[in-house]
Design an enzyme around this catalytic site. Structure first.
Site, PDB file in Angstrom:
ATOM      1  CD  GLN A   1      -3.076  -0.864   0.180  1.00  0.00           C
ATOM      2  OE1 GLN A   1      -3.308   0.266  -0.280  1.00  0.00           O
ATOM      3  NE2 GLN A   1      -3.754  -1.928  -0.196  1.00  0.00           N
TER       4      GLN A   1
ATOM      5  CB  SER B   1       0.803  -5.557  -5.262  1.00  0.00           C
ATOM      6  OG  SER B   1      -0.191  -5.997  -6.162  1.00  0.00           O
TER       7      SER B   1
ATOM      8  CG  HIS C   1      -3.621  -4.972  -8.220  1.00  0.00           C
ATOM      9  ND1 HIS C   1      -4.769  -4.713  -7.524  1.00  0.00           N
ATOM     10  CD2 HIS C   1      -2.978  -5.938  -7.530  1.00  0.00           C
ATOM     11  CE1 HIS C   1      -4.832  -5.510  -6.453  1.00  0.00           C
ATOM     12  NE2 HIS C   1      -3.752  -6.259  -6.445  1.00  0.00           N
TER      13      HIS C   1
ATOM     14  CB  CYS D   1      -8.967  -9.801   0.774  1.00  0.00           C
ATOM     15  SG  CYS D   1      -7.755  -8.546   0.889  1.00  0.00           S
TER      16      CYS D   1
HETATM   17  N1  PLP Z   1      -0.463  -6.813   1.176  1.00  0.00           N
HETATM   18  C1  PLP Z   1      -1.266  -5.746   1.313  1.00  0.00           C
HETATM   19  C2  PLP Z   1      -0.955  -4.734   2.361  1.00  0.00           C
HETATM   20  C3  PLP Z   1      -2.370  -5.572   0.469  1.00  0.00           C
HETATM   21  O1  PLP Z   1      -3.155  -4.512   0.614  1.00  0.00           O
HETATM   22  C4  PLP Z   1      -2.614  -6.549  -0.531  1.00  0.00           C
HETATM   23  C5  PLP Z   1      -3.807  -6.439  -1.403  1.00  0.00           C
HETATM   24  O2  PLP Z   1      -4.811  -5.865  -1.041  1.00  0.00           O
HETATM   25  C6  PLP Z   1      -1.738  -7.643  -0.640  1.00  0.00           C
HETATM   26  C7  PLP Z   1      -0.672  -7.743   0.230  1.00  0.00           C
HETATM   27  C8  PLP Z   1      -1.938  -8.686  -1.691  1.00  0.00           C
HETATM   28  O3  PLP Z   1      -1.562  -8.176  -2.935  1.00  0.00           O
HETATM   29  P1  PLP Z   1      -2.060  -8.871  -4.312  1.00  0.00           P
HETATM   30  O4  PLP Z   1      -3.491  -8.520  -4.463  1.00  0.00           O
HETATM   31  O5  PLP Z   1      -1.211  -8.228  -5.359  1.00  0.00           O
HETATM   32  O6  PLP Z   1      -1.791 -10.315  -4.184  1.00  0.00           O
END
Ligand code: PLP
Length: 373
Positions: A182, A202, A204, A324
């Site tokens: 983030q 990440s 996206h 999620c």
């Molecule tokens: N870590 C954090 C802090 C996240 O906000 C997210 C996704 O929301 C992830 C890991 C997982 O990333 P990805 O969706 O690219 O697998």
């Protein structure tokens, strides 16, 4: 279904920007070669891959050879924890430290290790949503070998003192990993300057496509086995278009961080000031030590899902907690970790902006919210 006209859920995902798409297109069509192939078409892909890797390394403050492209934040986090676990099995130093409000991509692998006999300490994050370095210092034992604390939280945006935490780990010979999914693209972060050993990000979340991420680490333990791509540490044919897109997204974010943040801070301030005037509204997480793009409030007595769906009917997209966790009947573990009651945790709204967010978006949201409540 109503059409979304105001998108305020950028912590869930962000749209690809024009510059990123333009950088990617040639690698989706004519430049489709496999970067491991010997002929020109393949070699061109390999050159693009190496250039993108060097660009990412420079922006993140790490060595080019330590940039590993993954499928996203989850794979990067899982790889970091799995590698640390493998090393710990060899040395016997099976005590890991993390925080109570990490993303599930860290918490779930930790849970599996705990079931295998590892000892995991979850540091508290207090009402403001910030880890105390003194708590880390106190939790360290001779058998501690790995610490993972996120740079910024995905639900409440609170920024952790990673430089101090990394410094403590260094003094004790402990590997320090940070989930910066983030944070990267939203706040400046230099691994070398901060003394961070391993970092996950990440694509996206910063206007690159889904399915691409980075783990910055020295010789990570390979989670995926197969071909010898990426020094044999992450098998699988590289997705050159996505990698080039991610490098471009990082470049654009690094170039505009200061202007973007000033604009986001002013919209954030407007949101916090106006929402605070609504009866019962309670800001979650520290008011200032948070990402400039994040606002998170609870509205006790109102259910997150109902508010989200009513806002959706008005064309506005926000979330309750993280993407999620939404849909789950359990209250958010992040809000529980900062001491929110069940009612507060089940009545939260997360509003997250990006550089594409306008003042008009904020006005539309602020006009719609009182009617929804
Ligand atoms: N870590 C954090 C802090 C996240 O906000 C997210 C996704 O929301 C992830 C890991 C997982 O990333 P990805 O969706 O690219 O697998």
């Amino acid at each position: 279904m109503s059409e979304t006209t105001v998108y305020l859920d950028n912590a869930a995902t962000t749209p690809i920007t024009d510059n990123v798409l333009e950088a990617m297109l040639p690698w989706l069509k004519e430049g489709f070669g496999n970067a491991s192939s010997l002929y020109s078409l393949g070699r061109r892909s390999a050159i693009a891959l190496n250039k993108a890797r060097a660009q990412c390394a420079e922006i993140l403050g790490c060595e080019s050879r330590n940039v590993y492209f993954t499928s996203g934040g989850t794979e990067s986090d899982n790889t970091a924890v799995s590698g640390a676990a493998r090393a710990a099995r060899e040395t016997g130093r099976r005590h890991f430290i993390t925080s109570a409000f990490e993303h599930h991509a860290i918490l779930e692998p930790m849970k599996r290790l705990a079931a295998e006999g590892f000892d995991i300490t979850y540091l508290p994050v207090y009402e403001n949503g910030i880890v105390k370095p003194s708590d880390l210092e106190a939790a360290i034992r001779p058998e501690t070998s790995f610490v993972s604390i996120m740079t910024a939280n995905n639900e409440i945006g609170t920024i952790q003192p990673v430089t101090e935490l990394a410094g403590i780990c260094r003094e004790h010979g402990i590997t320090f990993h940070t989930d910066a999914v983030q944070a990267v693209g939203n706040i400046p972060l230099d691994m070398k300057a901060a003394g961070i050993d391993m970092l996950s990000l990440s694509g996206h979340k910063l206007h690159a496509p889904k399915g691409i991420g980075i783990l910055c680490a020295k010789d990570p333990y390979p989670l995926l086995l197969g071909g010898s791509q990426q020094n044999g540490r992450r098998a699988g044919t590289e997705n050159i278009a996505a990698i080039v897109g991610l490098a471009e997204a990082l470049r654009a974010a690094a170039e505009h961080t200061a202007d973007k943040n000033a604009r986001l801070r002013s919209m954030q301030e407007r949101l916090i000031t106006e929402i605070s005037k609504l009866p019962g509204a309670k800001l979650n997480g520290d008011r200032t030590q948070r990402l400039p793009c994040n606002v998170n409030f609870s509205f006790p007595g109102h259910e997150s899902e109902t508010m989200i769906l009513k806002l959706d009917l008005k064309g506005i997209a926000v979330s309750g907690g993280s993407a999620c966790a939404s849909g789950s009947l359990e209250p958010s573990h992040v809000l529980s970790a900062i001491g929110c009651s069940y009612d507060e945790a089940k009545s939260s709204l997360r509003i997250t902006m990006s550089d594409l967010t306008t003042n008009e978006d904020i006005t539309a949201f602020l006009q719609a919210l009182p009617a929804v409540l």
